[in-house]
Scaffold this active site. Structure first.
Site, short mmCIF file in Angstrom:
data_model
loop_
_atom_site.label_atom_id
_atom_site.label_comp_id
_atom_site.label_asym_id
_atom_site.label_seq_id
_atom_site.Cartn_x
_atom_site.Cartn_y
_atom_site.Cartn_z
N TYR A 53 1.15 -1.06 0.01
CA TYR A 53 -0.04 -0.18 -0.27
C TYR A 53 0.78 1.21 -0.31
O TYR A 53 2.06 0.88 -0.16
CB TYR A 53 -0.67 0.60 1.66
CG TYR A 53 -1.94 -0.89 1.15
CD1 TYR A 53 -3.26 -0.92 0.48
CD2 TYR A 53 -2.27 -1.69 2.12
CE1 TYR A 53 -4.45 -1.93 -0.23
CE2 TYR A 53 -3.24 -2.28 2.71
CZ TYR A 53 -3.77 -2.53 0.98
OH TYR A 53 -5.33 -3.31 1.83
N GLU A 99 -5.13 -1.58 8.91
CA GLU A 99 -5.09 -2.30 10.28
C GLU A 99 -4.33 -0.89 10.47
O GLU A 99 -3.55 -0.97 11.56
CB GLU A 99 -4.13 -3.13 11.00
CG GLU A 99 -5.88 -4.03 11.09
CD GLU A 99 -6.07 -5.47 9.49
OE1 GLU A 99 -6.78 -5.10 8.95
OE2 GLU A 99 -4.61 -5.48 8.91
N ASN A 157 -9.43 0.75 -2.23
CA ASN A 157 -9.46 -0.87 -1.77
C ASN A 157 -11.01 -1.25 -0.72
O ASN A 157 -11.58 -0.41 0.42
CB ASN A 157 -8.56 -0.37 -0.58
CG ASN A 157 -8.22 -1.96 0.54
OD1 ASN A 157 -7.26 -2.61 -0.25
ND2 ASN A 157 -8.50 -2.05 1.58
N GLU A 158 -10.92 -2.71 -1.08
CA GLU A 158 -12.40 -3.62 -1.08
C GLU A 158 -13.05 -2.27 -0.82
O GLU A 158 -14.29 -2.27 0.18
CB GLU A 158 -12.69 -3.78 0.60
CG GLU A 158 -10.84 -5.17 0.45
CD GLU A 158 -10.49 -5.91 1.59
OE1 GLU A 158 -10.79 -7.16 2.17
OE2 GLU A 158 -10.38 -4.74 2.51
N GLU A 234 -5.69 -10.74 -1.73
CA GLU A 234 -5.23 -10.67 -0.67
C GLU A 234 -5.20 -12.44 -0.15
O GLU A 234 -6.42 -12.57 0.63
CB GLU A 234 -6.02 -9.37 1.05
CG GLU A 234 -5.94 -8.08 -0.38
CD GLU A 234 -6.53 -7.05 1.21
OE1 GLU A 234 -6.85 -8.15 2.53
OE2 GLU A 234 -6.16 -5.80 1.09
N TYR A 303 1.37 -10.78 12.43
CA TYR A 303 0.57 -11.29 12.10
C TYR A 303 0.38 -11.92 12.01
O TYR A 303 -0.49 -12.80 10.42
CB TYR A 303 0.28 -10.26 10.33
CG TYR A 303 -1.14 -10.48 8.95
CD1 TYR A 303 -1.70 -8.87 9.78
CD2 TYR A 303 -1.78 -11.20 8.56
CE1 TYR A 303 -2.49 -9.30 9.61
CE2 TYR A 303 -2.55 -11.30 8.43
CZ TYR A 303 -3.11 -10.09 8.45
OH TYR A 303 -4.99 -9.74 7.72
#
EC number: 3.2.1.23
Length: 582
Positions: A53, A99, A157-158, A234, A303
């Site tokens: 990103y 996030e 994005n989404e 993703e 993660y």
């Protein structure tokens, strides 16, 4: 010059078929000195592409003031990737989720009245245009059509998870094209009907995001796009953590099996994440799926993926490489040498600067008839204190902070009465006011703006008002505390007073290496090492250590400053050589 396109069900790079095997690494979550190390490990695992990103709030921290240096040097990150032979996918949306604080949007947007986000709202689009005017000319020379490594870029994005404003999406598409972005454009959404209906753009490749059941997800994508390659943009092979919950993990074998299924179908894939990194400073985001819910994300962005937070391969790394080797011929693995880890031992804090005695040294007071949120004062992150005088006598009444964002310590005449937390409703603070009156102070922490869902418009501080009983209180003195400059703090010897304080210590490093800061005995606060904001700690878990990359240290004397909200009974810390996340 190179070309990347698709025809039928296949991608082609310079007219040769290619199956994209990509991994996400966010340059803004990794210190620049380690970018090449992480990218080399990506390539050694069998990946041919890196995805990142671009975080708007990193690049335009103040309106019209741009930053593309240091950890924000996106161009250098992409150039390193190209130098070692990786393709690059960039997702430069105004909104990134990730996030990350406010989904990557800059906090100053919220200072403008009636601002509407992620839609065809001209004031918002004017800011996007200004950002694109700064960002996209830096990326254009790096496009594969210009001889660079960037093969594809994302629009928003989404978006289908949020809205269905097609004029907005098409505006972003046209904004990129007219600034010379002539590589493949794509969108990514969840594999749900309403998400794809809301997020797809005519003439733009659609991709889907998921963690399991690829056949089902790709079948849904095929329903809406039957004549293009399938790609998981993703692949959630791990997950992130909030405070007050355990560390999320996912078995390596499970990840390997899902990847094998995808590659066997001929799908391309981008691992989210390959290497998570760290939410340094105040850049962690939060989730708030309903009006009353709020869950801030921890500092670590480990993660549970192929490289851990400090960049070392995990079992998942080797399991994934084994699957890739079934589908593509790989060279013998050549990993960089592991980064050294050291335990520098215990450090005693030698100085304390109580906030109450130093607030005028690090913040100028602002007078206001009513409490004002951070953004209206030009403050983006950190803390903010509101103080007023209550005449007396008054009987015991509850204190109501109307629309608190996010966590407040309440003091009466310097004595703490308790804590109010947006994420824990039901707490009550009651007090009476004596004959001569009393001073009320409220220290509010911005714990990270919501980064996903319908409640991303998340102003910080006291956003409505403060009542004692039914009466709204006025005549406030406000101190903004972004903690961006601590040089004027006046440190004194350690005292036994348990109040919000800055603690200072020094430690010596003979050989610079990565380390981990253990904060056993501390409650909640923020850590600065040699002036760098490492991020937040909190004893509610799951994170018990903070990662300290070696490049933040120097041989010889190093300084650590800890802003502890609740006071430290034993002001000592330890540097250890292993993380504690679980």
């Amino acid at each position: 010059m190179s070309t990347f396109h698709y025809s039928g069900f296949s991608f082609y790079f310079n007219n040769e078929p290619i199956q994209i095997i990509s991994g996400a690494i966010h340059y803004f979550r990794v210190v620049p000195e380690y970018w090449e190390d992480r990218l080399l490990k990506l390539k050694a695992c069998g990946f041919n592409t890196v995805e990142t990103y671009a975080a708007w709030n990193i690049h335009e921290p103040q309106k019209g003031q741009y930053n593309f240096e240091g950890i924000a040097d996106l161009v250098r990150f992409i150039e390193i990737a190209g130098k070692i032979g990786l393709h690059v996918i960039v997702r430069p949306s105004p909104y990134i989720c990730a996030e990350w604080e406010f989904g990557g949007m800059p906090a100053w947007l919220l200072a403008e009245p009636d601002m509407r986000l992620r839609c065809y709202h001209k004031p918002f689009l004017e800011h996007v245009d200004a950002y694109y005017d700064a960002l996209l000319p830096k990326l254009r020379p790096l496009l594969c059509t210009q001889g660079g490594p960037i093969i594809a870029m994302q629009i928003e994005n989404e978006y289908g998870s949020y809205g269905n404003d097609k004029p907005y999406l098409n505006y972003l598409k046209d904004a990129m094209i007219k600034r010379g972005i002539d590589v493949l454009l794509f969108t990514s959404d969840g594999p749900e009907d309403y998400m794809l209906q809301g997020g797809m753009v005519d003439g733009v490749l659609a991709t889907v995001n998921f963690g399991s059941r690829p056949a089902e997800a790709f079948a849904k994508l095929r329903k809406y796009q039957s004549d293009a390659p399938i790609m998981c943009m993703e692949f959630w092979n791990g997950w992130f953590d909030h405070w007050r919950e355990g560390h999320h993990t996912r078995p390596a074998q499970d990840v390997a099996e899902v990847l094998d299924e995808m590659l066997s179908m001929g799908a391309s894939v981008n691992f989210y994440m390959f290497h998570g990194g760290t939410n340094f400073g105040f850049y962690n985001g939060a989730n708030g799926h309903t009006e009353d819910s709020y869950e801030p994300t921890i500092t670590s962005y480990d993660y549970d993926v192929l490289l851990n937070e400090s960049g070392e391969p995990t079992d998942k790394y080797y399991a994934v490489r084994e699957v890739i080797a079934k589908h593509q011929k790989l060279a013998d693995i050549e990993l960089p040498q592991p980064v050294a880890k050291r335990a520098y031992g215990e450090v005693a804090m030698t100085g304390q600067a109580a906030l109450s005695l130093n607030i005028s040294r690090i913040s100028q007071p602002i007078q206001s008839a009513y409490p004002v949120p951070m953004e209206k004062l030009g403050q983006d992150y950190g803390f903010i204190q509101y103080s007023t005088f209550l005449s007396g006598p008054r009987p015991k009444q509850p204190l109501n902070i109307q629309d608190l964002h996010d966590r407040a310590l309440v003091f009466l005449d310097g004595r703490i009465l308790g804590t109010l937390d947006r994420s824990q409703s039901g707490a009550i603070i009651e007090f009476e006011v004596p004959e001569g009156g009393a001073h009320l102070s409220i220290l509010v922490e911005n714990m990270g703006r919501v980064n996903y869902g319908p409640y991303i418009k998340d102003l910080k501080g006291v956003t409505e008002g403060v009542r004692h009983g039914m009466q709204f209180l006025s005549d406030w003195t406000i101190h903004s505390l972004p903690l961006s400059d601590l040089s004027d703090l006046l440190f004194e010897p350690i005292s036994s007073h348990m109040e919000p304080s800055f603690y200072r210590g020094e430690f010596t490093v003979n050989s610079v290496a990565d380390t981990f800061l253990s904060l056993d005995g501390w409650i909640k606060g923020v850590v600065f090492v040699n002036g760098f904001n490492l991020g937040r700690y909190w004893n509610v878990g799951p994170q018990r250590t903070l990662y300290v990359p070696g490049p933040l240290l120097r041989e010889g004397s190093n300084e650590i400053i800890i802003f502890e909200l609740h006071g430290a009974a034993a002001p000592r810390i330890r540097f250890v050589d292993k993380p504690d996340l679980g």
